[in-house]
Design an enzyme around this catalytic site. Structure first.
Site, PDB file in Angstrom:
ATOM      1  N   HIS A  19       0.845  -1.311  -0.173  1.00  0.00           N
ATOM      2  CA  HIS A  19       0.011  -0.091   0.076  1.00  0.00           C
ATOM      3  C   HIS A  19       0.878   1.261  -0.017  1.00  0.00           C
ATOM      4  CE1 HIS A  19       1.106   0.313   4.166  1.00  0.00           C
ATOM      5  NE2 HIS A  19       0.448  -1.105   4.201  1.00  0.00           N
ATOM      6  N   HIS A  22       3.954   1.492   1.988  1.00  0.00           N
ATOM      7  CA  HIS A  22       5.251   0.734   1.599  1.00  0.00           C
ATOM      8  C   HIS A  22       5.968   1.391   0.667  1.00  0.00           C
ATOM      9  CE1 HIS A  22       2.227  -2.697   2.927  1.00  0.00           C
ATOM     10  NE2 HIS A  22       3.439  -2.678   3.858  1.00  0.00           N
ATOM     11  N   CYS A 127      -5.405 -18.536  24.640  1.00  0.00           N
ATOM     12  CA  CYS A 127      -6.854 -19.012  23.623  1.00  0.00           C
ATOM     13  C   CYS A 127      -6.375 -19.893  22.754  1.00  0.00           C
ATOM     14  CB  CYS A 127      -7.526 -17.893  23.237  1.00  0.00           C
ATOM     15  SG  CYS A 127      -8.864 -18.052  22.083  1.00  0.00           S
ATOM     16  N   CYS A 130      -7.280 -18.538  19.095  1.00  0.00           N
ATOM     17  CA  CYS A 130      -6.477 -17.257  18.594  1.00  0.00           C
ATOM     18  C   CYS A 130      -4.923 -17.805  18.359  1.00  0.00           C
ATOM     19  CB  CYS A 130      -6.507 -16.204  19.500  1.00  0.00           C
ATOM     20  SG  CYS A 130      -8.072 -15.353  19.772  1.00  0.00           S
ATOM     21  N   CYS A 144     -12.121 -14.524  25.848  1.00  0.00           N
ATOM     22  CA  CYS A 144     -11.380 -14.183  24.714  1.00  0.00           C
ATOM     23  C   CYS A 144     -12.415 -13.197  23.744  1.00  0.00           C
ATOM     24  CB  CYS A 144     -10.815 -15.209  24.077  1.00  0.00           C
ATOM     25  SG  CYS A 144     -10.770 -14.810  22.081  1.00  0.00           S
ATOM     26  N   HIS A 147     -13.358 -15.150  20.396  1.00  0.00           N
ATOM     27  CA  HIS A 147     -14.126 -16.369  20.644  1.00  0.00           C
ATOM     28  C   HIS A 147     -14.983 -16.401  21.778  1.00  0.00           C
ATOM     29  CE1 HIS A 147     -10.252 -17.234  18.188  1.00  0.00           C
ATOM     30  NE2 HIS A 147     -11.181 -18.057  17.547  1.00  0.00           N
ATOM     31  N   LYS A 296     -11.388  13.782  -0.273  1.00  0.00           N
ATOM     32  CA  LYS A 296     -10.803  14.508  -1.365  1.00  0.00           C
ATOM     33  C   LYS A 296     -10.121  13.743  -2.500  1.00  0.00           C
ATOM     34  CE  LYS A 296      -9.999  18.603   1.612  1.00  0.00           C
ATOM     35  NZ  LYS A 296      -8.896  19.435   2.203  1.00  0.00           N
ATOM     36  N   LYS A 299     -13.856   9.767  -7.497  1.00  0.00           N
ATOM     37  CA  LYS A 299     -14.442   8.345  -7.212  1.00  0.00           C
ATOM     38  C   LYS A 299     -14.182   7.833  -8.688  1.00  0.00           C
ATOM     39  CE  LYS A 299     -15.585   8.793  -3.124  1.00  0.00           C
ATOM     40  NZ  LYS A 299     -15.319  10.268  -2.668  1.00  0.00           N
TER      41      LYS A 299
END
Length: 640
Positions: A19, A22, A127, A130, A144, A147, A296, A299
Site C-alpha cells: 500500500h 510501503h 486462547c 487465537c 477471549c 471467541h 478529497k 471516485k
RNA sequence: GGCGAUGUAGCUCAGUUGGUCAGAGCAUGCGGCUCAUAUCCGCAGUGUCCGGGGUUCAAUUCCCUGCAUCGCCA
C-alpha cells in the site's frame, strides 16, 4: 574510494498487500540511494519481505494455501511493484531464503554461546482459538474477545534474549551519537523508553504452536520468533559474516522505518548487533504516516480509491515528487488526490514546467535553437550570473538530503526555480531581443537560464529521474553521461555554447480539477467497472430509510416468473416480499437465512404478488449476493 | 490504562537555544508583463500560535493541567 552508502527499508510482512506506506518508505530509500549516487558513492539498496509467523499461517489457511505458496504469492506482488515505481534495488531479500536462515542460526548460536540467551518457563492465559496468550486486561468478562471462550492457564517454556544487560550501553551510545536516531523526536522517545528497566525479549515459539519459522540451532523443538528472524536480514543480505558486500557496506548503513516499528529498530536491533559483536548501524531514519483523506479523492476508480493507482493517472514522477515534497520527514501527512493535483499544477506545471518551456522557447526564438555564448565581462558588469544562486541552492539541498529532510531539499530547488522566474521578469529578454545593441545581455541572460535549468535537472534526479533525463535531452545533453553528478552540477558553464537544442516540450501538462467525468473515465483505464457514485446525501436523507434485519420463514418461486421468489419473512412482524434472486438462490436454501430489507418502501405488485418491502443484494453481472448480518440478530433489528 | 508525539491564517505546514516570531506555499482579491503550459512578477489581507493555570521584566517558544488526534505498549 568514497564512503559506501547502504540503505534499507524494513522487510514488509506478507500478511497484507503493498500500500501507500510501503511505497513511500521504499521511494525515499530510492531517493536517498540516487542522491548518494550523485555524490559518487558506491551504493547498496535493500528491501524484501518478512514471511514467517502465525499470522502468515492463518492468512494462508484462509486462502487454502500452504504458508510457502501464500508467501510466494504476496512476496511476488511486492517484487513486481518496485520497478513500476522506478525503484532501483540492489537486492530483494526474503526471510525464507536459505542463506538468510543460515545467518539467523549463526547469530543465534553466537549469542547463545556468549550467554545472552536463556531458557525460562512462565504461565499465562492462552486462547487456543487465537493461538496466543492474553493478559487479563485484554479479556472481556474473562473471555477471549474474539471467541467468547475462557482462555486456559497453561505453562510454557521459551528462550529469552537478555536485553537488560545492554541497556546502559545503548543509552550511552545514543547519548554519544545525537543523530543515531532521527528526527530528534524519535530519539527522545527511545531515550524516554529506556528510562524504564528493559524487559528481556521472548525470541522463540514451541513447534507445537508454530512450525512456520526458523529452527533454533540449539533446540530443535523451537522456532525463532519475529525479531531475530526479521532484523537479521539487514546483515544476511550482505553475506554476513564473510561476504564481500558485508565488508564493503557494513556498518555504513542507514535504516528507514515508519514510526510504528521504532522500538524494534531503535532498541532491539542495536542490542542484538552489540551482543553478536557486530558494529551498530549509522542512522535510524524514522518517518510518519500518510493519512488518506477519502473525501478529497475523486471516485473515478470505483469505490476503492487506492492512492497507488494515482501514479497511473498523473504520472510516476509527479507522484514521487508529491510524496517527497508533501511529507515533512518524521511527521504524519495527509494524502489526497486534490492535494496531489494542486502540487502538480502549482509546482510542476506552473513553476518548473512553464519556466523550462519559456526559457527553451526563447532560446529557439532568439538564438535559433543554439545555446548562446555569454560574454563574461558583460555578465559580470550587469550582474547577470546565476552561478552564486545555483551554488547556494546546491549547498542547501545537499545538506538537507544528508539529513533526510527531503521536503526541505526539494523546497530549495523550487526556491531557485522561483528566482529564475523573477530573473526573467527583471531582465526582460523580449525587450532585449528588440535592440541589437543589447545582444550580449540577451546572450548572457538566456545562457544563465539554460545553465540554471541544467542544475535543476540534476538536483531533481533522485526524486524524478525520468523528468531529469527528459530535461537533459531537451538541453541538448546526453542523459547517459551521469549528468546528475554533483561535482558536475557545481561546475558552472557546463552547457557548451553553440550546441543545438531539440524542439521544446511541456514537461507537465496542467490538470483540470475536479476532473471532467468523460476525461477521467478514459484516463483511468481501469478494469473496475463499478458504476459512478450518486450525489452526496445528508444523514437526514439516509435516516429516511427504514432498514431492518429479517429472517426468511418460507420461500417459493413465483409462477411464470424466471427471476422472482416470493418470501415470507419475519421483520418483527410477518410480511411477504418478492425478490428477483431466483437466478442465484434456490428457495430451500433461503429458509432461516437472515437478510436486510427496506421496511418502509411503498408496497408494489410484482407478477400479481404484493411485495411489502425490498431486500438488499449486490447485483453483479452474473450472480447476485444477498446482504446479511455477520451474527444472528433478532428479526426487526434496525440498521443504520 | 501506561509511555510518547502532535495541535500555529480557509487548506497544507515552517518557526534551530524565551525578547522585530506572528511566517511560507496554496486558495482569495487587486495591479503589471507577454517569452511561456491563461503561465510569470508585484501588492493586499485575515490568526484567542488548542483551552486553563504557573515561572519570568517578557512565552507560540519553559513547567503543570485539561481537551482532541496519532503511534507504541499493556
Amino acid at each position: 574510494m568514497k564512503t559506501p552508502f547502504y540503505i534499507t527499508t524494513p522487510i514488509y510482512y506478507v500478511n497484507a498487500q503493498p500500500h501507500l506506506g510501503h511505497a513511500y518508505t521504499t521511494i525515499i530509500a530510492d531517493v536517498a540511494r540516487r542522491f548518494h549516487e550523485m555524490c559518487d558513492q558506491p551504493t547498496f539498496f535493500l528491501t524484501g519481505t518478512d514471511e514467517h509467523g502465525d499470522k502468515i499461517v492463518r492468512a494462508a489457511r484462509r486462502e487454502k494455501m500452504s504458508p510457502r505458496a501464500y508467501a510466494d504469492k504476496v512476496s511476488a506482488q511486492f517484487q513486481a511493484l518496485w520497478p513500476k515505481l522506478n525503484i532501483d534495488l540492489s537486492r530483494f531479500i526474503r526471510t525464507t531464503d536459505p542463506g538468510h536462515q543460515l545467518v539467523v542460526k549463526q547469530i543465534l548460536q553466537k549469542i547463545y554461546d556468549s550467554g545472552d540467551i536463556y531458557f525460562a518457563e512462565y504461565e499465562g492465559l492462552y486462547c487456543f482459538g487465537c493461538e496466543r496468550f492474553y493478559n487479563e486486561r485484554e479479556l472481556v468478562d474473562g473471555l477471549c474477545p474474539d471467541h467468547q471462550t475462557a482462555p486456559e492457564l497453561i505453562r510454557e517454556a521459551n528462550y529469552f534474549f537478555r536485553m537488560s544487560r545492554y541497556q546502559q550501553w545503548l543509552i550511552d551510545h545514543i547519548t554519544a551519537h545525537p543523530d543515531f536516531i532521527r528526527p530528534e523526536r524519535y530519539r527522545n522517545e527511545v531515550l524516554a523508553f529506556l528510562r524504564e528497566p528493559l524487559e528481556d525479549l521472548c525470541i522463540s515459539r514451541p513447534k507445537s504452536r508454530l512450525q512456520w519459522g526458523i529452527s533454533l540451532p540449539f533446540d530443535d523443538r523451537y522456532v525463532t520468533y519475529v525479531w531475530f528472524d526479521a532484523l537479521i536480514n539487514y546483515v544476511s543480505a550482505l553475506g554476513y559474516p564473510d561476504g564481500e558486500d558485508f565488508a564493503t557496506f557494513w556498518p555504513q548503513v542507514q535504516h528507514i522505518v515508519a514510526k510504528d516499528i521504532l522500538k524494534p529498530h531503535g532498541i532491539y536491533w542495536p542490542i542484538m548487533l552489540k551482543a553478536a559483536g557486530i558494529p551498530v548501524y549509522q542512522h535510524l531514519n524514522v518517518h510518519g504516516y500518510w493519512n488518506i483523506d477519502q473525501s478529497k479523492m475523486s471516485k473515478s476508480l470505483g469505490n476503492v480509491v487506492d492512492p497507488l493507482h494515482l501514479k497511473d493517472i498523473y504520472g510516476l514522477d509527479p507522484f514521487r515528487y508529491f510524496l517527497l515534497r508533501e511529507m515533512n520527514f518524521g511527521l504524519d501527512s495527509s494524502f489526497s488526490e486534490e492535494q496531489l493535483v494542486a502540487r502538480i499544477n502549482a509546482d510542476l506545471a506552473n513553476d518548473l514546467g512553464n519556466l523550462f518551456s519559456r526559457v527553451t522557447a526563447m532560446a529557439h526564438k532568439y538564438h535559433g535553437g543554439r545555446i548562446p555564448a555569454p560574454d563574461p565581462a558583460v555578465e559580470a558588469d550587469l550582474k547577470l550570473s546565476l552561478q552564486a544562486e545555483a551554488w547556494k541552492t546546491i549547498e542547501a539541498y545537499t545538506a538537507a538530503m544528508h539529513e533526510f529532510a527531503f521536503h526541505r531539499a526539494v523546497q530549495m530547488v523550487w526556491d531557485f526555480i522561483s528566482q529564475m522566474n523573477k530573473y526573467i521578469d527583471v531582465t526582460q529578454p523580449w525587450v532585449l531581443a528588440k535592440d541589437k545593441r543589447a545582444r550580449p545581455q540577451l546572450d548572457a541572460a538566456i545562457y544563465n537560464l539554460l545553465e540554471g535549468l541544467r542544475v535543476v535537472s540534476g538536483l531533481i534526479y533522485p526524486v524524478m529521474p525520468d523528468t531529469a533525463a527528459s530535461m537533459q535531452r531537451h538541453l541538448g545533453l546526453d542523459p547517459a553521461e551521469r549528468f546528475y553528478d554533483l561535482e558536475g552540477l557545481k561546475a558552472w558553464r557546463g552547457l557548451p555554447p553553440g550546441s543545438v537544442l531539440p524542439k521544446t516540450v511541456a514537461l507537465f501538462p496542467r490538470i483540470d480539477w475536479p476532473p471532467k467525468p468523460t476525461a477521467t473515465a478514459a484516463a483511468a483505464d481501469t478494469p473496475l467497472a463499478a458504476p459512478a457514485f450518486k450525489p452526496q446525501i445528508s444523514y437526514e436523507d439516509f435516516s429516511l430509510l427504514d432498514l431492518r434485519v429479517a429472517t426468511v420463514l418460507k420461500a417459493e418461486a413465483v409462477p411464470k416468473a424466471k427471476k422472482l421468489l416470493k418470501l415470507e419473512i419475519d421483520v418483527g412482524e410477518r410480511r411477504t416480499i418478492v425478490a428477483g434472486i431466483a437466478g442465484s438462490y434456490a428457495p430451500e436454501d433461503l429458509i432461516g437465512a437472515q437478510i436486510v430489507v427496506v421496511a418502509n418502501l411503498k408496497p408494489a405488485k410484482l407478477m400479481g404478488v404484493l411485495s411489502e418491502g425490498m431486500l438488499l443484494a449486490a447485483t453483479g453481472e452474473e450472480v447476485t449476493a444477498l446482504a446479511t448480518v455477520t451474527r444472528p440478530m433478532p428479526p426487526g433489528t434496525p440498521l443504520r
